[in-house]
Write a protein that holds these residues in place. Structure first.
Motif, mmCIF file in Angstrom:
data_model
loop_
_atom_site.group_PDB
_atom_site.id
_atom_site.type_symbol
_atom_site.label_atom_id
_atom_site.label_comp_id
_atom_site.label_asym_id
_atom_site.label_seq_id
_atom_site.Cartn_x
_atom_site.Cartn_y
_atom_site.Cartn_z
ATOM 1 N N PHE A 120 -7.130 2.328 -6.451
ATOM 2 C CA PHE A 120 -7.876 2.894 -5.331
ATOM 3 C C PHE A 120 -8.669 4.144 -5.710
ATOM 4 O O PHE A 120 -9.764 4.351 -5.180
ATOM 5 C CB PHE A 120 -6.943 3.182 -4.146
ATOM 6 C CG PHE A 120 -7.690 3.458 -2.875
ATOM 7 C CD1 PHE A 120 -8.273 2.421 -2.164
ATOM 8 C CD2 PHE A 120 -7.827 4.748 -2.393
ATOM 9 C CE1 PHE A 120 -8.973 2.665 -0.993
ATOM 10 C CE2 PHE A 120 -8.526 5.004 -1.228
ATOM 11 C CZ PHE A 120 -9.093 3.967 -0.524
ATOM 12 N N PHE A 168 -12.079 3.040 -6.477
ATOM 13 C CA PHE A 168 -12.810 2.738 -5.245
ATOM 14 C C PHE A 168 -13.334 4.037 -4.630
ATOM 15 O O PHE A 168 -14.509 4.139 -4.270
ATOM 16 C CB PHE A 168 -11.878 2.013 -4.266
ATOM 17 C CG PHE A 168 -12.491 1.699 -2.927
ATOM 18 C CD1 PHE A 168 -13.150 0.504 -2.713
ATOM 19 C CD2 PHE A 168 -12.368 2.585 -1.865
ATOM 20 C CE1 PHE A 168 -13.693 0.194 -1.476
ATOM 21 C CE2 PHE A 168 -12.908 2.293 -0.630
ATOM 22 C CZ PHE A 168 -13.571 1.096 -0.432
ATOM 23 N N THR A 211 -15.661 -2.571 1.125
ATOM 24 C CA THR A 211 -14.758 -3.121 2.121
ATOM 25 C C THR A 211 -13.325 -2.948 1.641
ATOM 26 O O THR A 211 -13.053 -2.927 0.436
ATOM 27 C CB THR A 211 -15.022 -4.620 2.386
ATOM 28 O OG1 THR A 211 -15.019 -5.327 1.154
ATOM 29 C CG2 THR A 211 -16.357 -4.835 3.066
ATOM 30 N N ALA A 212 -12.443 -2.802 2.596
ATOM 31 C CA ALA A 212 -11.022 -2.664 2.281
ATOM 32 C C ALA A 212 -10.239 -3.615 3.164
ATOM 33 O O ALA A 212 -10.531 -3.748 4.354
ATOM 34 C CB ALA A 212 -10.555 -1.235 2.510
ATOM 35 N N TRP A 243 -10.078 -7.347 6.908
ATOM 36 C CA TRP A 243 -11.088 -6.613 6.150
ATOM 37 C C TRP A 243 -11.858 -5.679 7.067
ATOM 38 O O TRP A 243 -12.222 -6.048 8.173
ATOM 39 C CB TRP A 243 -12.056 -7.585 5.478
ATOM 40 C CG TRP A 243 -11.432 -8.299 4.338
ATOM 41 C CD1 TRP A 243 -10.862 -9.539 4.361
ATOM 42 C CD2 TRP A 243 -11.287 -7.819 3.004
ATOM 43 N NE1 TRP A 243 -10.364 -9.854 3.124
ATOM 44 C CE2 TRP A 243 -10.617 -8.820 2.270
ATOM 45 C CE3 TRP A 243 -11.650 -6.644 2.351
ATOM 46 C CZ2 TRP A 243 -10.310 -8.690 0.925
ATOM 47 C CZ3 TRP A 243 -11.347 -6.517 1.015
ATOM 48 C CH2 TRP A 243 -10.684 -7.522 0.309
ATOM 49 N N VAL A 292 -3.521 -0.113 2.609
ATOM 50 C CA VAL A 292 -4.601 -0.836 1.935
ATOM 51 C C VAL A 292 -3.990 -1.929 1.071
ATOM 52 O O VAL A 292 -3.128 -1.664 0.233
ATOM 53 C CB VAL A 292 -5.465 0.117 1.080
ATOM 54 C CG1 VAL A 292 -6.482 -0.657 0.260
ATOM 55 C CG2 VAL A 292 -6.170 1.127 1.970
ATOM 56 N N TRP A 321 -9.364 -4.175 -2.002
ATOM 57 C CA TRP A 321 -10.675 -3.581 -1.741
ATOM 58 C C TRP A 321 -11.726 -4.267 -2.589
ATOM 59 O O TRP A 321 -11.406 -4.909 -3.584
ATOM 60 C CB TRP A 321 -10.672 -2.073 -1.975
ATOM 61 C CG TRP A 321 -10.125 -1.631 -3.298
ATOM 62 C CD1 TRP A 321 -8.836 -1.256 -3.560
ATOM 63 C CD2 TRP A 321 -10.828 -1.523 -4.553
ATOM 64 N NE1 TRP A 321 -8.705 -0.922 -4.894
ATOM 65 C CE2 TRP A 321 -9.913 -1.076 -5.527
ATOM 66 C CE3 TRP A 321 -12.140 -1.757 -4.931
ATOM 67 C CZ2 TRP A 321 -10.268 -0.856 -6.850
ATOM 68 C CZ3 TRP A 321 -12.494 -1.544 -6.262
ATOM 69 C CH2 TRP A 321 -11.569 -1.092 -7.203
#
Length: 132
Positions: free
Chosen positions: A29, A32, A46-47, A62, A100, A103
């Motif tokens: 992450f 990201f 998008t996650a 999502w 999460v 992603w």
């Protein structure tokens, strides 16, 4: 009951290989978040976030990220969450990193990074369909 085509392989959402892919997404992450901080208008972030269902289970949905940091992501839900009360398609959600599941960073040229669960699912299915 889920309807499958003859010969279709079933992979449970709690398959250890998919859970490992989700854990890997969380460890990545920071990548990201770093890409998000330098994002261009040609990129989409998008996650997949885990929402709690009315029956106290979870469903992965999502959301399109529009703000984020190293520990959370905020965005708008892309679809109507199944069995979730209090959240609907188009709602803004903010989720901490532990919610999460996966992603994706996508540019005009296609996938740039992420999508770990789908990639693992494809890898499992390809391995299951290989002869021998």
């Amino acid at each position: 009951k889920l309807q499958r085509r003859p010969g279709q392989i079933e992979i449970d959402d709690d398959d250890p290989r998919l859970l490992a892919a989700s854990n890997y997404a969380r460890t990545r992450f920071p990548d990201f978040a770093a890409a998000f901080a330098k994002r261009s208008s040609a990129e989409t972030f998008t996650a997949a976030v885990n929402l709690t269902t009315a029956s106290k289970g979870t469903t992965m949905e999502w959301s399109v990220g529009d703000t984020g940091g190293r520990t959370s992501i905020s965005g708008v839900l892309k679809d109507e969450p199944a069995g979730v009360t209090g959240h609907h398609k188009g709602d803004r959600v903010t989720m901490p990193l532990d919610k999460v599941a996966d992603w994706i960073v996508q540019s005009l040229g296609g996938l740039r990074d992420g999508n770990f669960i789908a990639n693992k699912r494809d890898e499992i299915l390809l391995g299951a369909s290989s002869p021998g």
